[in-house]
Write an enzyme that holds these catalytic residues in place. Structure first.
Site, short mmCIF file in Angstrom:
data_model
loop_
_atom_site.label_atom_id
_atom_site.label_comp_id
_atom_site.label_asym_id
_atom_site.label_seq_id
_atom_site.Cartn_x
_atom_site.Cartn_y
_atom_site.Cartn_z
N ASP A 157 0.85 -1.12 -0.08
CA ASP A 157 0.00 -0.14 -0.08
C ASP A 157 0.98 1.41 -0.13
O ASP A 157 1.97 1.42 0.39
CB ASP A 157 -1.03 -0.09 1.25
CG ASP A 157 -2.08 0.94 1.27
OD1 ASP A 157 -2.11 1.52 -0.20
OD2 ASP A 157 -2.96 1.14 2.04
N HIS A 228 -8.04 -0.43 -9.10
CA HIS A 228 -7.98 0.67 -7.80
C HIS A 228 -7.07 1.28 -8.21
O HIS A 228 -7.19 2.67 -7.89
CB HIS A 228 -7.75 -0.28 -6.77
CG HIS A 228 -7.60 0.43 -5.69
ND1 HIS A 228 -8.53 1.13 -4.86
CD2 HIS A 228 -6.51 0.68 -4.96
CE1 HIS A 228 -8.10 1.80 -3.72
NE2 HIS A 228 -6.72 1.41 -3.86
#
Length: 317
Positions: A157, A228
């Site tokens: 992330d 995403h």
């Protein structure tokens, strides 16, 4: 923002929005109570925040304790007595074709970071003790670094975070609102994951949803539907890509079946973060929403403004 921006030309000291990703964090959202002195108490504690950080942090400078404090639009006037940041407003809920990004209460927000859990715990305890009955806890989330900065879905992330001088360039307000130079807009969302549903998907499907390979974090291009990664990339009408500074962290309680990601985005322009969230929930093109939302449910959403450290310290005068 460049080296000639308003905050760089003056001795303005921003808060530590660009502190490095820590091992531990606390995300604390509070609402002011009905106590008649609630706003004054909040102002006093914000003015003394630096002293509280030093009182805890001196015990181990290697723990790198830091705290960013931010204020919501509904209490900005009462707490600060200052002109309102030009883009500060409540978090706008987004109702998509399949999923909703809710707007939830939040007047004060504290982002506590350190390399030690006990330092985060102690600073949070002191802040809440000082605020006392002036506040109520709306949300308290304790985050942790997971392996090599992965989320609980198993992917790295924060890969696209700006680095170096770009961290402040994209995170700190400058000439667009000189009265609030050195400040930053803060948008937070708490996501809960259905790990059973996610793990039932093949690795190939997961990678197409995220837009990166799972093992080595390599970007995937030419996917049949925006991933995403693609939906979180914001390009304006002039073709300029706009960044935000994320400091997301996993959190969870396996015994309670709770697994999630706490999203926090710092930006000089709150519209960038809002457009990113809208793209995820509404889709681009409309209807092609972010498929990560099928297994990741947003349960909070709030917007704040973190003024410069100079402004915070002035509250204690």
């Amino acid at each position: 923002m460049t080296s000639e921006s308003a905050w760089a030309r003056t001795p303005i000291q921003p808060q530590s929005v660009d502190a490095p990703l820590s091992r531990s964090a606390v995300f604390l959202t509070l609402t002011l109570s009905g106590h008649p002195d609630a706003a004054a108490r909040a102002r006093s504690v914000l003015g003394d925040l630096g002293g509280l950080v030093r009182a805890v942090g001196f015990r181990d400078l290697g723990a790198h304790l830091s705290c960013v404090a931010a204020i919501g639009s509904e209490v900005w006037d009462a707490v600060t007595g200052l002109p309102r940041p030009v883009q500060l407003h409540p978090f706008p809920a987004v109702v998509g074709p399949a999923h909703t990004a809710p707007s939830t209460p939040g007047d004060l927000f504290f982002h506590i970071r350190a390399e030690r859990d006990d330092f985060c715990f102690e600073l949070e305890r002191l802040i809440l003790d000082k605020l006392g009955n002036a506040v109520q806890v709306a949300d308290e989330t304790v985050g942790f670094r997971y392996f090599d900065s992965r989320d609980l879905l198993g992917f790295v992330d924060g890969t696209e975070n700006p680095t170096g001088s770009g961290m402040r360039e994209w995170a700190l307000v400058a000439d667009g609102d000189p009265d609030h130079a050195g400040g930053s807009y803060v948008v937070v969302q708490k996501y809960l994951h259905d790990l059973a549903a996610w793990n039932a998907l093949s690795t190939e499907t997961q990678e197409k949803i995220i837009g990166r390979t799972k093992a080595d974090n390599v970007e995937l291009d030419d996917l049949p539907r925006k991933s995403h990664k693609d939906l979180a990339t914001i390009v304006d009408d002039d073709g300029v890509e706009h960044d935000i500074l994320r400091d997301n962290m996993p959190f969870g309680r396996p015994g309670a079946g709770e697994f999630g990601t706490y999203f926090i985005g710092y930006s000089k322009d709150v519209w960038v973060t809002e457009r990113m969230i809208s793209a995820m929930f509404l889709g681009d093109p409309p209807g092609s929403y972010d498929r990560i939302l099928d297994v990741s449910h947003a349960v909070t959403g709030a917007t704040f403004f973190a003024p410069s450290n100079d402004v915070l310290e002035s509250f204690g005068d």
